[in-house]
Design an enzyme around this catalytic site. Structure first.
Site, PDB file in Angstrom:
ATOM      1  N   CYS A  74      -2.620   0.516  12.922  1.00  0.00           N
ATOM      2  CA  CYS A  74      -3.210   1.833  12.678  1.00  0.00           C
ATOM      3  C   CYS A  74      -2.927   2.359  11.272  1.00  0.00           C
ATOM      4  CB  CYS A  74      -2.786   2.836  13.744  1.00  0.00           C
ATOM      5  SG  CYS A  74      -1.012   3.220  13.788  1.00  0.00           S
ATOM      6  N   HIS A 126       1.290   6.564  15.986  1.00  0.00           N
ATOM      7  CA  HIS A 126      -0.141   6.258  15.860  1.00  0.00           C
ATOM      8  C   HIS A 126      -0.801   7.248  14.910  1.00  0.00           C
ATOM      9  CE1 HIS A 126      -3.927   4.420  16.891  1.00  0.00           C
ATOM     10  NE2 HIS A 126      -4.457   5.623  17.020  1.00  0.00           N
ATOM     11  N   HIS A 138     -10.111   4.529  14.344  1.00  0.00           N
ATOM     12  CA  HIS A 138      -8.746   4.012  14.321  1.00  0.00           C
ATOM     13  C   HIS A 138      -8.716   2.588  14.854  1.00  0.00           C
ATOM     14  CE1 HIS A 138      -7.854   5.211  18.764  1.00  0.00           C
ATOM     15  NE2 HIS A 138      -9.143   5.087  18.575  1.00  0.00           N
TER      16      HIS A 138
END
Length: 167
Positions: A74, A126, A138
């Site tokens: 990410c 994240h 993402h």
């Protein structure tokens, strides 16, 4: 649905979202200086999203090397995408969460970074890019890779920690 049909569907959805973001804007009349700053941020956000969408389907690999495009995690994804438009970000999601300036969840704009604690252990793990219209760009989990997801009601919304504006 075969893989090629899914890719074509994602590509068409990506173009549609890009056009929506590109042609959306305020109908209020603002002073030229504010209008220029807003147009510049909107243009940069559109570029970030456009660059990011080029990598739809790219595999997720935890700890992926920075600066390459074979795979992403990410934060390597957000770092790479923003670098392409001239914005430097640190490597980890936790470090990225200290970049730019705070923005509340209710004030999210396209291009803002959203940070979540998906492990629910008190630590950010994240990062995703807010696209507008309740969508995020993402990458997560092996087998999914770079994708577009709904934000409201998702794991990323339920484990939301903060958001930052880096443009």
């Amino acid at each position: 649905m075969n893989l090629t049909s899914r890719k074509i569907g994602k590509y068409i959805a990506g173009i549609t979202l890009s056009l929506t973001v590109a042609f959306s804007g305020s109908t209020l009349i603002a002073p030229k200086q504010v209008e220029a700053a807003t147009a510049s941020a909107s243009s940069t956000a559109s570029k970030v999203i456009s660059v990011g969408k080029r990598y739809l389907g790219t595999p997720y690999v935890f700890g992926a090397s920075a600066g390459q495009t074979r795979s992403f995690d990410c934060s390597s994804f957000t770092q790479y995408v923003y670098k392409q438009v001239g914005i430097s970000l640190p490597r980890s999601s936790k470090s990225q969460s200290k970049s730019g300036r705070f923005v509340s969840k209710s004030q999210l704009q396209p291009g803002d970074l959203i940070f979540s604690d998906t492990n629910r252990d008190g630590s950010i793990n994240h990062v995703s890019i807010y696209m507008g219209n309740n969508k995020i760009l993402h990458t997560y989990r092996k087998g999914i890779g770079v994708t577009i997801s709904t934000f409201k009601g998702s794991t990323w919304d339920k484990t939301y920690v903060t958001a930052r504006r880096v443009m």
